[in-house]
Design an enzyme around this catalytic site. Structure first.
Site, short mmCIF file in Angstrom:
data_model
loop_
_atom_site.label_atom_id
_atom_site.label_comp_id
_atom_site.label_asym_id
_atom_site.label_seq_id
_atom_site.Cartn_x
_atom_site.Cartn_y
_atom_site.Cartn_z
N MET A 1 -2.62 9.94 -0.97
CA MET A 1 -3.49 9.88 0.21
C MET A 1 -2.80 10.49 1.43
SD MET A 1 -5.68 6.42 -0.17
CE MET A 1 -4.40 5.29 0.36
N GLY A 2 -1.67 11.17 1.19
CA GLY A 2 -0.99 11.83 2.30
C GLY A 2 -0.02 10.92 3.02
N HIS B 1 6.48 8.98 -2.61
CA HIS B 1 5.73 10.08 -3.21
C HIS B 1 6.71 11.12 -3.76
CE1 HIS B 1 2.97 8.65 0.12
NE2 HIS B 1 2.16 8.57 -0.92
N GLN C 1 -12.24 3.92 -1.24
CA GLN C 1 -11.38 2.82 -1.65
C GLN C 1 -10.94 1.95 -0.48
OE1 GLN C 1 -8.52 5.78 -3.23
NE2 GLN C 1 -6.92 4.43 -2.46
N GLN D 1 4.73 2.68 -9.58
CA GLN D 1 4.68 1.24 -9.92
C GLN D 1 4.45 0.40 -8.67
OE1 GLN D 1 4.51 -0.15 -12.77
NE2 GLN D 1 4.77 -2.27 -12.13
N ASP E 1 2.03 0.49 -6.80
CA ASP E 1 0.65 0.02 -6.90
C ASP E 1 0.39 -0.40 -8.35
OD1 ASP E 1 -0.61 0.80 -4.12
OD2 ASP E 1 0.68 2.45 -4.72
N GLN F 1 -3.13 -0.82 -9.62
CA GLN F 1 -3.77 0.50 -9.75
C GLN F 1 -3.37 1.15 -11.07
OE1 GLN F 1 -4.25 3.43 -6.42
NE2 GLN F 1 -2.40 4.30 -7.28
N SER G 1 6.14 2.86 2.07
CA SER G 1 4.68 2.92 2.15
C SER G 1 4.29 3.74 3.36
CB SER G 1 4.12 1.50 2.29
OG SER G 1 2.77 1.56 2.70
P1 AMP Z 1 -0.76 6.65 -1.88
O1 AMP Z 1 -0.63 7.89 -1.07
O2 AMP Z 1 -0.33 5.42 -1.17
O3 AMP Z 1 -2.10 6.52 -2.56
O4 AMP Z 1 0.28 6.80 -3.06
C1 AMP Z 1 0.22 7.90 -3.95
C2 AMP Z 1 1.06 7.60 -5.15
O5 AMP Z 1 2.41 7.38 -4.74
C3 AMP Z 1 0.61 6.32 -5.87
O6 AMP Z 1 0.71 6.51 -7.26
C4 AMP Z 1 1.58 5.31 -5.37
O7 AMP Z 1 1.79 4.23 -6.28
C5 AMP Z 1 2.85 6.13 -5.24
N1 AMP Z 1 3.76 5.48 -4.31
C6 AMP Z 1 3.52 5.08 -3.04
N2 AMP Z 1 4.58 4.44 -2.52
C7 AMP Z 1 5.51 4.42 -3.50
C8 AMP Z 1 6.84 3.87 -3.61
N3 AMP Z 1 7.41 3.23 -2.60
N4 AMP Z 1 7.50 4.03 -4.78
C9 AMP Z 1 6.92 4.67 -5.83
N5 AMP Z 1 5.69 5.20 -5.79
C10 AMP Z 1 4.99 5.08 -4.65
#
Ligand code: AMP
Length: 274
Positions: free
Chosen positions: A27-28, A34, A58, A149, A151, A154, A186
């Site tokens: 989601m950027g 990421h 979502q 992991q 999420d 998810q 995050s």
């Molecule tokens: P998001 O942009 O928050 O939707 O995250 C995109 C992807 O990156 C998702 O698969 C998340 O689970 C993963 N992600 C986000 N934060 C972390 C983190 N701290 N460690 C590992 N994966 C992450």
């Protein structure tokens, strides 16, 4: 690296791709969490697509919420980040491009797995996640898709979607990337004040305590939950131990999941105990 914004361009790029194709949906507001997904994918596939799409479906009230409005957006920085990690294609569509007729009529419905835990506090969240990931799978047709992991629910829901809807894609999951102080990385962390950030450390501390209890053979989730609920600045939503695949409560040392609001920011974290 190419940054593309339309479905048509993505379909054309996919048709030209040779070898294996990997997809990292995001989601950027990209950060090192990421980054671990992208780096791993880069080593494993021939063509690497990263999607950057803040999916209103979502979010609570389909994005008519401060959480959606205040979510950090910076496509320039995200593109630079992706370029530095060797991404081939950034797919960054507008909301209109992904949902041309407005909110779609046809959604993926996630059932019970999508209504517990995060789904209980964020009704419809996992239907929105599954719907957009379904679209991204149809467009990018990846051989492998990478998820964090971080999420955990998810991941469980999407693995089940792949099985139930016969998607021809392998899901690979990467461990949680953490800051040096233990806070799970995050995109929302930038919205924490300095005080909030240190209060937020109570979440990962609780997970460590649970692991220590498991190591000592004396898991006491209720005690850790009570301590976390009393922790300054933390509004606890849940701290539970569940089966990692079904998300049902378990008395075994399974997957510990925590969610709380700190400084008005909803945070989640988890740890596989054992
Ligand atoms: P998001 O942009 O928050 O939707 O995250 C995109 C992807 O990156 C998702 O698969 C998340 O689970 C993963 N992600 C986000 N934060 C972390 C983190 N701290 N460690 C590992 N994966 C992450």
């Amino acid at each position: 690296m190419r940054v593309i914004t339309t479905v048509e361009e993505l379909r054309a790029a996919r048709a030209e791709a040779t070898g294996t194709v990997g997809l990292v949906p995001t989601m950027g507001a990209l950060h090192s969490g990421h980054g671990t997904l992208i780096e791993r994918a880069r080593r494993e596939v021939d063509t690497l697509i990263t999607s950057v799409f803040l999916n209103p479906l979502q979010f609570t009230d389909l994005g008519d919420t401060d959480d959606y409005r205040n979510y950090p957006r910076d496509i320039e920085a995200d593109s630079t980040f992706c370029e530095g990690l060797g991404v081939d294609i950034v797919f960054a569509p507008s909301v209109e491009e992904m949902y041309p007729g407005g909110i779609p009529q046809i959604w993926v419905r996630t059932g019970e797995m999508g209504t517990v835990l995060e789904g209980a506090s964020r009704p419809g969240h996992f239907d929105g996640v599954a719907t957009v990931v379904n679209k991204l799978f149809n467009l990018a047709k990846p051989d492998v898709a990478y998820f964090g992991q971080k999420d955990a629910q998810q991941v469980a829901v999407l693995r089940r979607m792949v099985r139930d809807l016969n998607h021809d894609v392998e899901i690979r999951t990467l461990p949680i990337a953490r800051a040096a102080d233990g806070l799970a990385q995050s995109s929302r962390n930038v919205r924490l004040s300095e005080a909030g950030r240190s209060q937020a450390l109570a979440l990962s501390r609780s997970l460590r305590t649970l692991q220590e209890q498991v190591d000592a053979g004396a898991l006491d989730v209720d005690a850790v939950r009570a301590e976390l609920a009393a922790s300054e600045g933390v509004t606890l939503d849940y701290l539970v131990v569940v089966d990692p695949d079904t998300l049902q409560p378990t008395s075994e040392p399974g997957l510990a999941l925590v969610a709380a609001t700190v400084d008005g920011v909803r945070l989640i974290d988890n740890a596989l105990l054992g």
